[in-house]
Write a protein that holds these residues in place. Structure first.
Motif, PDB file in Angstrom:
ATOM      1  N   VAL A  53       0.864  -1.180   0.000  1.00 59.57           N
ATOM      2  CA  VAL A  53       0.000   0.000   0.000  1.00 59.57           C
ATOM      3  C   VAL A  53       0.897   1.225   0.000  1.00 59.57           C
ATOM      4  O   VAL A  53       1.835   1.315   0.800  1.00 59.57           O
ATOM      5  N   VAL A  54       0.613   2.162  -0.905  1.00 57.38           N
ATOM      6  CA  VAL A  54       1.464   3.343  -1.070  1.00 57.38           C
ATOM      7  C   VAL A  54       0.676   4.600  -0.726  1.00 57.38           C
ATOM      8  O   VAL A  54      -0.444   4.794  -1.208  1.00 57.38           O
ATOM      9  N   LEU A  55       1.259   5.449   0.100  1.00 58.94           N
ATOM     10  CA  LEU A  55       0.682   6.764   0.372  1.00 58.94           C
ATOM     11  C   LEU A  55       1.562   7.820  -0.271  1.00 58.94           C
ATOM     12  O   LEU A  55       2.784   7.827  -0.070  1.00 58.94           O
ATOM     13  N   LYS A  56       0.941   8.710  -1.035  1.00 63.73           N
ATOM     14  CA  LYS A  56       1.653   9.846  -1.611  1.00 63.73           C
ATOM     15  C   LYS A  56       1.307  11.086  -0.793  1.00 63.73           C
ATOM     16  O   LYS A  56       0.149  11.481  -0.698  1.00 63.73           O
ATOM     17  N   ILE A  57       2.335  11.675  -0.186  1.00 69.36           N
ATOM     18  CA  ILE A  57       2.140  12.893   0.593  1.00 69.36           C
ATOM     19  C   ILE A  57       3.259  13.871   0.238  1.00 69.36           C
ATOM     20  O   ILE A  57       4.435  13.555   0.422  1.00 69.36           O
ATOM     21  N   PRO A  58       2.927  15.054  -0.279  1.00 69.91           N
ATOM     22  CA  PRO A  58       3.969  16.004  -0.646  1.00 69.91           C
ATOM     23  C   PRO A  58       4.626  16.629   0.581  1.00 69.91           C
ATOM     24  O   PRO A  58       4.016  16.700   1.649  1.00 69.91           O
ATOM     25  N   SER A  59       5.874  17.070   0.423  1.00 73.46           N
ATOM     26  CA  SER A  59       6.638  17.596   1.567  1.00 73.46           C
ATOM     27  C   SER A  59       6.260  19.023   1.938  1.00 73.46           C
ATOM     28  O   SER A  59       6.835  19.592   2.854  1.00 73.46           O
ATOM     29  N   ASP A  60       5.300  19.608   1.215  1.00 76.87           N
ATOM     30  CA  ASP A  60       4.917  20.989   1.530  1.00 76.87           C
ATOM     31  C   ASP A  60       3.678  21.040   2.429  1.00 76.87           C
ATOM     32  O   ASP A  60       2.934  21.997   2.428  1.00 76.87           O
ATOM     33  N   CYS A  61       3.479  19.983   3.236  1.00 77.10           N
ATOM     34  CA  CYS A  61       2.320  19.900   4.134  1.00 77.10           C
ATOM     35  C   CYS A  61       2.761  19.734   5.595  1.00 77.10           C
ATOM     36  O   CYS A  61       2.379  18.752   6.250  1.00 77.10           O
ATOM     37  N   PRO A  62       3.542  20.668   6.160  1.00 76.46           N
ATOM     38  CA  PRO A  62       4.050  20.490   7.527  1.00 76.46           C
ATOM     39  C   PRO A  62       2.979  20.607   8.606  1.00 76.46           C
ATOM     40  O   PRO A  62       3.247  20.313   9.770  1.00 76.46           O
ATOM     41  N   LEU A  63       1.777  21.043   8.240  1.00 73.91           N
ATOM     42  CA  LEU A  63       0.677  21.125   9.197  1.00 73.91           C
ATOM     43  C   LEU A  63      -0.313  19.977   9.014  1.00 73.91           C
ATOM     44  O   LEU A  63      -1.409  20.004   9.583  1.00 73.91           O
ATOM     45  N   ILE A  64       0.048  18.976   8.246  1.00 69.86           N
ATOM     46  CA  ILE A  64      -0.873  17.873   7.978  1.00 69.86           C
ATOM     47  C   ILE A  64      -1.362  17.243   9.282  1.00 69.86           C
ATOM     48  O   ILE A  64      -0.584  17.043  10.221  1.00 69.86           O
ATOM     49  N   ASP A  65      -2.651  16.968   9.341  1.00 70.20           N
ATOM     50  CA  ASP A  65      -3.236  16.360  10.532  1.00 70.20           C
ATOM     51  C   ASP A  65      -3.093  14.844  10.421  1.00 70.20           C
ATOM     52  O   ASP A  65      -3.585  14.242   9.461  1.00 70.20           O
ATOM     53  N   PRO A  66      -2.416  14.197  11.380  1.00 67.69           N
ATOM     54  CA  PRO A  66      -2.289  12.737  11.324  1.00 67.69           C
ATOM     55  C   PRO A  66      -3.640  12.037  11.212  1.00 67.69           C
ATOM     56  O   PRO A  66      -3.744  10.973  10.592  1.00 67.69           O
ATOM     57  N   LYS A  67      -4.675  12.644  11.784  1.00 64.40           N
ATOM     58  CA  LYS A  67      -6.011  12.033  11.710  1.00 64.40           C
ATOM     59  C   LYS A  67      -6.547  12.032  10.279  1.00 64.40           C
ATOM     60  O   LYS A  67      -7.364  11.177   9.921  1.00 64.40           O
ATOM     61  N   ALA A  68      -6.103  12.982   9.465  1.00 64.88           N
ATOM     62  CA  ALA A  68      -6.507  12.984   8.057  1.00 64.88           C
ATOM     63  C   ALA A  68      -5.940  11.751   7.352  1.00 64.88           C
ATOM     64  O   ALA A  68      -6.617  11.103   6.550  1.00 64.88           O
ATOM     65  N   VAL A  69      -4.704  11.425   7.684  1.00 67.19           N
ATOM     66  CA  VAL A  69      -4.066  10.228   7.116  1.00 67.19           C
ATOM     67  C   VAL A  69      -4.801   8.982   7.597  1.00 67.19           C
ATOM     68  O   VAL A  69      -5.137   8.086   6.807  1.00 67.19           O
ATOM     69  N   ASP A  70      -5.076   8.929   8.899  1.00 71.75           N
ATOM     70  CA  ASP A  70      -5.764   7.768   9.469  1.00 71.75           C
ATOM     71  C   ASP A  70      -7.133   7.553   8.829  1.00 71.75           C
ATOM     72  O   ASP A  70      -7.528   6.412   8.555  1.00 71.75           O
ATOM     73  N   ARG A  71      -7.863   8.635   8.600  1.00 75.51           N
ATOM     74  CA  ARG A  71      -9.228   8.487   8.076  1.00 75.51           C
ATOM     75  C   ARG A  71      -9.233   7.953   6.645  1.00 75.51           C
ATOM     76  O   ARG A  71     -10.101   7.170   6.271  1.00 75.51           O
ATOM     77  N   VAL A  72      -8.279   8.401   5.850  1.00 77.96           N
ATOM     78  CA  VAL A  72      -8.197   7.890   4.480  1.00 77.96           C
ATOM     79  C   VAL A  72      -7.798   6.413   4.502  1.00 77.96           C
ATOM     80  O   VAL A  72      -8.362   5.590   3.770  1.00 77.96           O
ATOM     81  N   LEU A  73      -6.852   6.074   5.373  1.00 83.89           N
ATOM     82  CA  LEU A  73      -6.463   4.663   5.504  1.00 83.89           C
ATOM     83  C   LEU A  73      -7.612   3.816   6.060  1.00 83.89           C
ATOM     84  O   LEU A  73      -7.792   2.660   5.662  1.00 83.89           O
ATOM     85  N   ASP A  74      -8.381   4.382   6.987  1.00 77.60           N
ATOM     86  CA  ASP A  74      -9.540   3.656   7.525  1.00 77.60           C
ATOM     87  C   ASP A  74     -10.485   3.237   6.396  1.00 77.60           C
ATOM     88  O   ASP A  74     -10.926   2.085   6.334  1.00 77.60           O
ATOM     89  N   VAL A  75     -10.812   4.185   5.529  1.00 78.54           N
ATOM     90  CA  VAL A  75     -11.734   3.880   4.419  1.00 78.54           C
ATOM     91  C   VAL A  75     -11.124   2.831   3.500  1.00 78.54           C
ATOM     92  O   VAL A  75     -11.807   1.900   3.050  1.00 78.54           O
ATOM     93  N   PHE A  76      -9.835   2.960   3.246  1.00 77.42           N
ATOM     94  CA  PHE A  76      -9.150   1.989   2.378  1.00 77.42           C
ATOM     95  C   PHE A  76      -9.231   0.573   2.958  1.00 77.42           C
ATOM     96  O   PHE A  76      -9.578  -0.388   2.260  1.00 77.42           O
ATOM     97  N   PHE A  77      -8.915   0.442   4.254  1.00 77.04           N
ATOM     98  CA  PHE A  77      -8.861  -0.892   4.860  1.00 77.04           C
ATOM     99  C   PHE A  77     -10.224  -1.426   5.286  1.00 77.04           C
ATOM    100  O   PHE A  77     -10.436  -2.635   5.307  1.00 77.04           O
ATOM    101  N   GLU A  78     -11.152  -0.541   5.635  1.00 78.18           N
ATOM    102  CA  GLU A  78     -12.502  -0.999   5.991  1.00 78.18           C
ATOM    103  C   GLU A  78     -13.235  -1.558   4.773  1.00 78.18           C
ATOM    104  O   GLU A  78     -14.206  -2.313   4.916  1.00 78.18           O
TER     105      GLU A  78
END
Length: 274
Positions: free
Chosen positions: A97-122
């Protein structure tokens, strides 16, 4: 479900940003912007391997050095063909499983990552690609795109347009007949994608992000997207720092090519920096 899957988060980074060169190594408190972003990605609930994917050009030796100092894997590939860079990095580290995240997002919310992964795995096995970007609702700078390795490989084999190679994933969401795609909306029900800018391309963005870190990090290093929004409501002058760039993104250069993006999802740059 996810515990036997090799999740690889690929953070694309380079020194040669045309608008703000060296932005990923600019300081945020006592660390680099890239280090702060890695710190936030390490807060996600999923076990994942982080890889900084940079180019083979000499100026990106600094990115490799920073990766080593952070004890994060580094892959070096093509400067302009980001699709190939992502594919080769994912292949090298045996990603399922590959996540693409650009390096210009230093304020990214970890919960945003979790929620997208939740939908993927659920919905295990149902989707080739899940993101929170098509259409976007989160404040700009919470960019998460998740795909199977098979999906990335198919794109790598088929994509040919310069835009598709530069931005890695447009071939996927421009060809919904070829892929099973899902989109994750911000659970607040709000759409701040064009009104709130938490990403970095310009000096004003850096000043904005620095101020947010100064305000929130000492109180809670794991501050959330909602914490940032609350701060901006309490101190609207912070919002004004980079307000002239809200809604400005790369789509504006390719509206004639993109079928699944319209003019309402981007803004033209009104005040060009010299």
């Amino acid at each position: 479900m996810s515990n036997n899957r090799n999740i690889v988060i690929i953070i694309q980074a380079r020194m040669s940003s045309s608008r703000l060169p060296g932005k990923v190594l600019m300081p945020l408190l006592d660390k680099s912007l890239l280090a702060r972003m890695i710190e936030r990605l390490q807060q996600i609930k999923y076990a994942a391997r982080l890889v900084i994917a940079t180019s083979v050009t000499d100026d990106d030796d600094l990115i490799e050095q920073e990766a080593k100092s952070l004890q994060i894997d580094c892959f070096r590939g093509d400067l302009n063909n980001l699709l190939d860079r992502h594919y080769q990095a994912a292949k090298l580290f045996n990603a399922d499983v590959v996540l693409k995240i650009p390096s210009d997002c230093p304020l990214i919310d970890p919960k945003a990552v979790d929620r997208v992964l939740d939908v993927f795995f659920e919905n295990d096995g149902r989707y080739d690609f899940v993101s929170n970007l098509h259409p976007a609702t989160w404040p700009d700078g919470n960019d998460v795109e998740v795909m199977t390795m098979a999906c990335l490989e198919r794109v790598w084999l088929k994509a040919a347009k310069p835009m598709e190679l530069e931005h890695t994933t447009p071939y996927i969401w421009e060809n919904p007949d070829q892929f099973a795609i899902a989109n994750v909306a911000w659970e607040t029900g709000k759409d701040y994608s064009m009104s709130h800018r938490f990403t970095i391309d310009y000096l004003e963005d850096y000043l904005f992000i620095s101020r947010v870190y100064q305000e929130l990090y000492p109180v809670d290093p794991a501050f959330s997207c909602e914490d940032i929004v609350a701060l901006l409501e309490a101190k609207p002058e912070i919002c004004h720092i980079n307000q002239q760039f809200t809604g400005v993104n790369w789509y504006r250069h390719h509206l004639d090519e993109l079928k699944t993006v319209n003019a309402n999802q981007t803004k033209q740059l009104l005040k060009q920096k010299i």
